[in-house]
Write an enzyme that holds these catalytic residues in place. Structure first.
Site, PDB file in Angstrom:
ATOM      1  N   HIS A 133       0.836  -1.207   0.000  1.00 45.15           N
ATOM      2  CA  HIS A 133       0.000   0.000   0.000  1.00 45.15           C
ATOM      3  C   HIS A 133       0.866   1.251   0.000  1.00 45.15           C
ATOM      4  O   HIS A 133       0.610   2.201  -0.762  1.00 45.15           O
ATOM      5  CB  HIS A 133      -0.910  -0.025   1.235  1.00 45.15           C
ATOM      6  CG  HIS A 133      -1.621   1.267   1.503  1.00 45.15           C
ATOM      7  ND1 HIS A 133      -2.932   1.508   1.126  1.00 45.15           N
ATOM      8  CD2 HIS A 133      -1.211   2.409   2.135  1.00 45.15           C
ATOM      9  CE1 HIS A 133      -3.282   2.715   1.498  1.00 45.15           C
ATOM     10  NE2 HIS A 133      -2.260   3.281   2.114  1.00 45.15           N
ATOM     11  N   GLU A 134       1.892   1.270   0.837  1.00 47.39           N
ATOM     12  CA  GLU A 134       2.753   2.445   0.915  1.00 47.39           C
ATOM     13  C   GLU A 134       3.561   2.629  -0.366  1.00 47.39           C
ATOM     14  O   GLU A 134       3.791   3.761  -0.813  1.00 47.39           O
ATOM     15  CB  GLU A 134       3.684   2.342   2.121  1.00 47.39           C
ATOM     16  CG  GLU A 134       2.979   2.229   3.472  1.00 47.39           C
ATOM     17  CD  GLU A 134       1.971   3.338   3.721  1.00 47.39           C
ATOM     18  OE1 GLU A 134       2.111   4.422   3.120  1.00 47.39           O
ATOM     19  OE2 GLU A 134       1.035   3.124   4.504  1.00 47.39           O
ATOM     20  N   GLU A 212      -6.292   7.350  -0.900  1.00 51.41           N
ATOM     21  CA  GLU A 212      -6.198   6.142  -0.072  1.00 51.41           C
ATOM     22  C   GLU A 212      -6.844   4.951  -0.779  1.00 51.41           C
ATOM     23  O   GLU A 212      -6.321   3.836  -0.755  1.00 51.41           O
ATOM     24  CB  GLU A 212      -6.855   6.369   1.291  1.00 51.41           C
ATOM     25  CG  GLU A 212      -6.061   7.246   2.239  1.00 51.41           C
ATOM     26  CD  GLU A 212      -4.681   6.683   2.539  1.00 51.41           C
ATOM     27  OE1 GLU A 212      -4.561   5.461   2.764  1.00 51.41           O
ATOM     28  OE2 GLU A 212      -3.723   7.466   2.526  1.00 51.41           O
TER      29      GLU A 212
END
EC number: 3.4.24.-
Length: 292
Positions: A133-134, A212
């Site tokens: 995700h990062e 996000e």
């Protein structure tokens, strides 16, 4: 869904730009608008240029070598290859609260920071989902997009301040002619001065939430499986309310789960509802999400 979120981000950025132009036109003077724009761009570009070092310093993160954290470095390296980006620097934050964030104005300047508590809560697959995700944030240049939004929002706030001083001086030097128009104009100016920065903040938060969702989907594709990230988010949300983290509001939007509990919700959330993020990831489980 990714195309829709990208479209929403574009529309929201356009909305911020339009709001900025409306306020500039309401004030009238082109010279004042140009001065405000130049100052806002200078301040926000300076913040963007140093955003990675500032975020890492404010979070108390310290860089670790492959010898100090071999498993984490190996995970980051393997997932970076799959994401087709340079391996970012790796940082640790001394905190029992499980969390993580990424920063860097470009993939070549990327950095991933995780708390010491995250590995004690998550399985290896779940931690890989968080790291993916990062890395998606870095790949998508989300820091750059956030900086553009911050630049425009900062310019809007500055123009609102200029409008306040303009109204004050106009009120002091007003004439008897057109008194009703002057009062109406002052009321309208006060409303603009109050509502414009709030509107800018709402749009900026909406952009953050859209990014996000994109990072969740991008992380699932990098890992090749959305379920580990969904499981990780469920655990991280649970832990956030039970192990409070000493985090600055200025950096809270960077984390995969907002470390600040309480406060304003709804439109003022920097993160989407975790339950919705988990539902979207689980809905991807029947699809082919592997990287091409």
């Amino acid at each position: 869904m990714q195309i829709w979120n990208t479209f929403k981000t574009t529309i929201l950025l356009a909305g911020l730009t339009a709001l900025f132009m409306v306020i500039g036109g309401a004030i009238g003077g082109q010279v004042g608008m140009i001065i405000a724009l130049v100052m806002a761009v200078a301040m926000n570009m300076g913040a963007w240029w140093f955003s990675d070092s500032l975020a890492l310093r404010m979070s108390g993160a310290h860089e670790v070598s492959p010898a100090e954290a071999p498993e984490l470095h190996q995970m980051v390296e393997e997932l970076s290859i799959r994401a087709e980006i340079p391996k970012p620097r790796v940082y640790l934050i001394e905190s029992e609260t499980p969390n993580a964030f990424a920063t860097g104005r470009s993939p070549a300047k990327g950095a991933v920071a995780v708390t010491t508590g995250i590995a004690r809560l998550l399985t290896r697959d779940e931690l890989a989902g968080v790291v993916a995700h990062e890395l998606a944030h870095i790949k998508h240049r989300d820091t750059l997009i956030s900086s553009i939004a911050a630049t425009i929002a900062g310019a809007i706030s500055m123009l609102a301040d200029m409008a306040m001083w303009s109204l004050m001086f106009a009120g002091l030097g007003g004439s008897d002619d057109g008194e009703d128009e002057g009062i109406a104009g002052m009321v309208g100016g006060v409303l603009m001065m109050i509502l414009a920065p709030i509107a800018a903040m709402i749009i900026q938060m909406a952009i953050s939430r859209s990014r996000e969702y994109l990072a969740d989907a991008g992380g699932a594709r990098i890992l090749g499986d959305p379920l580990p990230l969904a499981s990780a988010l469920e655990k991280l949300e649970w832990a956030a309310g039970r192990v409070p983290m000493q985090a600055s509001p200025a950096t809270s939007h960077l984390y995969i789960i907002n470390p600040l509990v309480g406060g304003l919700a709804g439109l003022f959330r920097t993160h989407p509802a975790t339950a919705e993020r988990i539902a979207r990831l689980r809905a991807m489980s029947g699809q082919n999400v592997a990287m091409a």
